[in-house]
Write an enzyme that holds these catalytic residues in place. Structure first.
Site, short mmCIF file in Angstrom:
data_model
loop_
_atom_site.label_atom_id
_atom_site.label_comp_id
_atom_site.label_asym_id
_atom_site.label_seq_id
_atom_site.Cartn_x
_atom_site.Cartn_y
_atom_site.Cartn_z
N GLY A 124 0.83 -1.20 0.00
CA GLY A 124 0.00 0.00 0.00
C GLY A 124 0.87 1.25 0.00
O GLY A 124 1.82 1.33 0.76
N ARG A 161 19.52 10.11 -3.98
CA ARG A 161 20.55 11.16 -3.81
C ARG A 161 21.70 10.70 -2.92
O ARG A 161 22.84 11.12 -3.11
CB ARG A 161 19.90 12.44 -3.25
N ARG A 219 0.86 -4.96 -4.93
CA ARG A 219 0.97 -6.14 -4.07
C ARG A 219 1.11 -7.30 -5.06
O ARG A 219 0.16 -7.65 -5.74
CB ARG A 219 -0.29 -6.31 -3.22
N ASP A 235 5.08 -4.92 6.02
CA ASP A 235 5.59 -6.25 6.40
C ASP A 235 5.52 -7.29 5.27
O ASP A 235 6.41 -8.13 5.15
CB ASP A 235 4.92 -6.75 7.68
N GLY A 236 4.50 -7.21 4.43
CA GLY A 236 4.40 -8.14 3.30
C GLY A 236 5.60 -7.96 2.37
O GLY A 236 6.21 -8.93 1.91
N SER A 237 5.95 -6.71 2.14
CA SER A 237 7.08 -6.40 1.25
C SER A 237 8.39 -6.89 1.87
O SER A 237 9.29 -7.37 1.17
CB SER A 237 7.18 -4.90 1.02
N THR A 274 4.19 2.67 5.46
CA THR A 274 2.77 2.27 5.52
C THR A 274 2.06 3.22 6.47
O THR A 274 2.63 3.60 7.50
CB THR A 274 2.56 0.82 6.01
N ILE A 275 0.82 3.57 6.13
CA ILE A 275 0.11 4.50 7.03
C ILE A 275 -0.31 3.83 8.33
O ILE A 275 -0.63 4.49 9.29
CB ILE A 275 -1.13 5.13 6.36
N ASP A 276 -0.29 2.49 8.36
CA ASP A 276 -0.83 1.77 9.52
C ASP A 276 0.05 1.81 10.77
O ASP A 276 -0.42 1.52 11.87
CB ASP A 276 -1.08 0.30 9.16
N ASP A 318 2.19 -0.27 11.71
CA ASP A 318 2.10 -1.59 12.34
C ASP A 318 3.38 -2.41 12.22
O ASP A 318 3.34 -3.63 12.14
CB ASP A 318 0.91 -2.38 11.75
N ARG A 351 -6.30 -2.49 9.22
CA ARG A 351 -6.84 -3.86 9.14
C ARG A 351 -6.48 -4.65 10.39
O ARG A 351 -7.27 -5.36 10.95
CB ARG A 351 -6.26 -4.52 7.89
N ALA A 363 -13.16 11.93 19.90
CA ALA A 363 -14.24 10.95 19.68
C ALA A 363 -14.77 10.42 21.01
O ALA A 363 -14.04 10.37 22.01
CB ALA A 363 -13.72 9.79 18.84
O1 F6P Z 1 -1.77 0.58 3.62
C1 F6P Z 1 -2.32 -0.27 4.57
C2 F6P Z 1 -3.77 -0.33 4.38
O2 F6P Z 1 -4.14 0.98 4.29
C3 F6P Z 1 -4.67 -1.03 5.37
O3 F6P Z 1 -5.02 -0.31 6.50
C4 F6P Z 1 -5.86 -1.38 4.53
O4 F6P Z 1 -6.57 -2.43 5.06
C5 F6P Z 1 -5.23 -1.73 3.24
O5 F6P Z 1 -4.06 -0.97 3.15
C6 F6P Z 1 -6.10 -1.58 2.04
O6 F6P Z 1 -5.30 -1.49 0.92
P1 F6P Z 1 -5.60 -2.00 -0.55
O7 F6P Z 1 -6.91 -1.44 -0.94
O8 F6P Z 1 -4.47 -1.44 -1.32
O9 F6P Z 1 -5.60 -3.47 -0.52
#
Ligand code: F6P
Length: 328
Positions: free
Chosen positions: A15, A29, A76, A107-109, A130-132, A134, A176, A191
């Site tokens: 992602g 650079r 991916r 982590d997948g990468s 990654t924005i997560d 994690d 996720r 919130a």
């Molecule tokens: O980048 C991580 C993430 O944003 C997760 O939070 C989300 O579940 C997932 O990617 C969704 O990504 P895609 O639509 O690219 O599978």
């Protein structure tokens, strides 16, 4: 620098995240600074399989530090999970004389990078993008800070309309498997409740809490729900359940979705990405491999890729307490 590496390849995978371009710029650079050739591989591992490789120099990365997404594009790649796919990818590596790789992703990468490294003995360094947030081994991943600010801005806007109509809003944010975005933006945006994958607060507790706040005089509320929250219900099911039990509330759902991954990176992400990019290349030139660059307490650190993948980036439990106290 002590190795004889003459050419490195860099790719962005998984992602996308704001700040990946800043990391790419720093990698390219830093390579140029140390007189090492650099090539960019397009669309992540897919580009290695499809031989989509382009020469990059210091000028190829002009004017991208402020850009969201990734100019290299990302993917991916299922094919890279197969032995045949990786063999084809290695042919591209050999064809271009690439001697080491920088992988910017999650982590997948990194799992792919680790397997590739062990099969073909090519040095790799990972940069967490990654924005997560994690990934174990770093307090921040590239893109996380920008995503937090994007979410806060969106929820602030939702609050305006929630107040005007006395509504209860359920806002789904990304994550996720991790509740970092939900928990931090939940506090930051004020919130009422936050639902995350790490803790099961239960729907009854949610109802109790919403009833309590309604009784105490709140006429509108916002609940932040991480997409992978532990109740096992999606945001629409949760909203429906609450609406059934609290019919006096006018309930709405807002799924923020992929807008959280876009936008110009924050200053924090640009600096983080720049530091990590420099460190990743210098680590390769010093002979490091199979490691991920991270940041802890403002210092750049390295962890084995295996740890980064298998370790868990825990949520800060104190944030749950803070959130609970402040929603009185
Ligand atoms: O980048 C991580 C993430 O944003 C997760 O939070 C989300 O579940 C997932 O990617 C969704 O990504 P895609 O639509 O690219 O599978």
């Amino acid at each position: 620098m002590s190795t004889s590496i003459k050419k490195i390849g860099v790719l962005t995978s998984g992602g996308d995240a704001p700040g990946m371009n800043a990391a790419l710029r720093a990698v390219v650079r830093t390579a140029a600074y140390h007189k090492v050739e650099c090539v960019g591989i397009q669309q992540g591992y897919q580009g290695l399989i499809d031989n989509k490789v382009k020469v990059m120099n210091a000028r190829s990365v002009n004017n991208i530090i402020n850009k969201g997404g990734t100019v290299l594009k990302s993917a991916r790649c299922l094919e890279f999970r197969t032995k045949e796919g990786r063999q084809t990818a290695f042919k591209t590596v050999q064809k271009h004389g690439i001697e080491a790789l920088v992988i910017i992703g999650g982590d997948g990468s990194f799992t792919g990078a680790m397997i590739f490294q062990s099969e073909f003995n090519i040095p790799v360094i990972g940069i967490p993008g990654t924005i997560d947030n994690d990934i174990f081994g770093t307090s921040h991943t590239i893109g996380y800070d920008t995503a937090l600010n994007t979410v806060i801005e969106a929820i602030d806007k939702i609050r305006d309309t929630a107040i005007s109509h006395n509504r209860l809003f359920f806002v789904e944010v990304m994550g996720r498997d991790a509740g970092h975005i939900a928990l931090n933006t939940g506090i930051g945006a004020g919130a009422e409740e936050v639902l995350i994958p790490e803790e099961d607060m239960g729907l009854d507790r949610l109802l109790d809490s919403l009833k309590r706040s309604e009784k105490s005089g709140k006429s509108s509320s916002i609940v932040v729900v991480a997409e992978g929250d532990k109740t096992g219900k999606n945001v629409f099911e949760i909203a429906e359940y609450v609406e059934k039990n609290m019919p006096y509330y006018d309930v709405r759902v807002s799924v923020l979705g992929h807008m959280q991954r876009g936008g110009s990176p924050s200053c924090f992400d640009r600096v983080l990405a720049s530091r990590m990019g420099v460190s990743a290349v210098e680590a390769l030139l010093q002979g490091k491999s199979n490691m991920m660059v991270g940041m802890k307490s403002e210092e750049i650190i390295f962890s084995p890729l295996e740890k980064a993948i298998k370790g868990k980036s825990e949520i800060n439990k104190d944030l749950i307490r803070v959130s609970d106290i402040l929603t009185i």
